[in-house]
Write an enzyme that holds these catalytic residues in place. Structure first.
Site, short mmCIF file in Angstrom:
data_model
loop_
_atom_site.label_atom_id
_atom_site.label_comp_id
_atom_site.label_asym_id
_atom_site.label_seq_id
_atom_site.Cartn_x
_atom_site.Cartn_y
_atom_site.Cartn_z
CB SER A 145 35.51 31.59 36.82
OG SER A 145 36.63 32.43 36.68
CE1 TYR A 158 35.24 35.32 35.17
CE2 TYR A 158 33.36 35.70 33.75
CZ TYR A 158 34.39 34.90 34.18
OH TYR A 158 34.58 33.67 33.61
#
Ligand code: NAP
Ligand code: GCO
Length: 264
Positions: A145, A158
């Site tokens: 990501s 996250y």
């Protein structure tokens, strides 16, 4: 050159491949010749996914499996090997996000994100690696990501998970490269999927969501990515074309990581 990018006869497992990025990657692999296995947890997601794969002409096999449950994962891998053969390509795609300010986030919420987004890829990779070692080759692609490199408000769990996933990728590459197993990451930018839908919701006055406008200003290509933008890079990382690429995170972000952002 076509042979270099072919996945003909390969067995690919895409975790969380019921929709979104995972579905697009699995579709690309199927069209490149691979036999497709995917998993998810939800019955409704599974039913919808099987219909969607059929509509795409992909004979995918779906398995109910929570990637955080080692027994379920081990059983799924055994079933896949019976149904399709030893897994050649693993995409650790399944993941969640919780957008909560850190000091308001419960420990249980933090742990759930880490469990799915980081421990899950560990569990599934651990289950799949022995077959790859025996076969003498393998490809593991971890879906990282922007948050493998950058932080932002409300995504502490996250970002910690995806930062860890970047290093897990490099460690698998280091530990198993000698068995002709390549482990790389693919780092999507901001992609239009159910996971980011809340960031793109139109405002009551019909204007674009402030975060939507922010991402457009931070992306040189001035658009959100689509799951289809990931198809080519994912096929590259799964194919013989990347046999000497190992421990690399391939960012597919329209240039976000290269760009300071447009002055608004
Ligand atoms: P999504 O639309 O929310 O899809 C997530 C998929 O993972 C679903 O199929 C979901 O199905 C499955 N899943 C979630 N938890 C699971 C678990 N414990 N076990 C098995 N399957 C599970 O997400 P997405 O946007 O496609 O993102 C896919 C991956 O790309 C994620 O790792 C995400 O972090 C990453 N990513 C997304 C973006 C983006 O902008 N969208 C950008 C960079 C990276 P069930 O809920 O039915 O299990
Ligand atoms: C967010 C988004 C991002 C994307 C993606 C960016 O809330 O910032 O959900 O985290 O999902 O990971 O690469």
């Amino acid at each position: 050159m076509n042979r270099l990018f072919s996945l003909q006869g390969k067995v690919a497992l895409v975790t969380g491949g019921a929709y979104g990025i995972g579905f697009a990657i699995a579709e690309a692999y199927g069209k490149a010749g691979a036999k497709i296995a995917f998993n998810c947890r939800g019955k409704e997601h599974m039913e919808e996914a099987m219909k969607a794969y059929e509509e795409k002409g992909i004979a995918a096999k779906g398995y109910f499996c929570d990637v955080t449950d080692e027994t379920q994962v081990q059983n799924m891998v055994v079933e896949i090997e019976k149904d399709l053969g030893t897994i050649d390509i693993l995409v650790n795609n399944a993941g969640i996000i919780k957008r909560i300010p850190m000091i308001e986030m419960k420990v249980e919420e933090f742990r759930q994100v880490i469990d799915i987004d980081l421990t899950g890829p560990f569990i599934v990779s651990k289950a799949v690696l022995p077959g790859m070692i025996e076969k003498g080759h393998g490809k593991i692609i971890n879906v990282c990501s922007m948050m493998s490199e950058l932080g932002r408000e409300t995504v502490s769990a996250y970002a910690a998970a995806k930062g860890g996933l970047k290093m897990l990728t490099k460690n698998i590459a280091s530990e198993y490269g000698e068995y002709n197993i390549q482990c790389n990451g693919i780092g999507p930018g901001y992609i239009a999927t159910p996971q980011t839908a809340p960031l793109r919701e139109l405002q009551p006055d019909g204007s674009r969501h402030p975060f939507d406008q922010f991402i457009i200003s931070k992306t040189p290509q001035a658009r959100w990515g689509t799951p289809e933008d990931l198809m080519g890079p994912a096929v590259f990382l799964a194919s013989d074309a990347s046999n000497f690429v190992n421990g690399h995170i391939l960012y597919v972000d329209g240039g976000i990581l290269a760009y300071i952002g447009k002055q608004l």
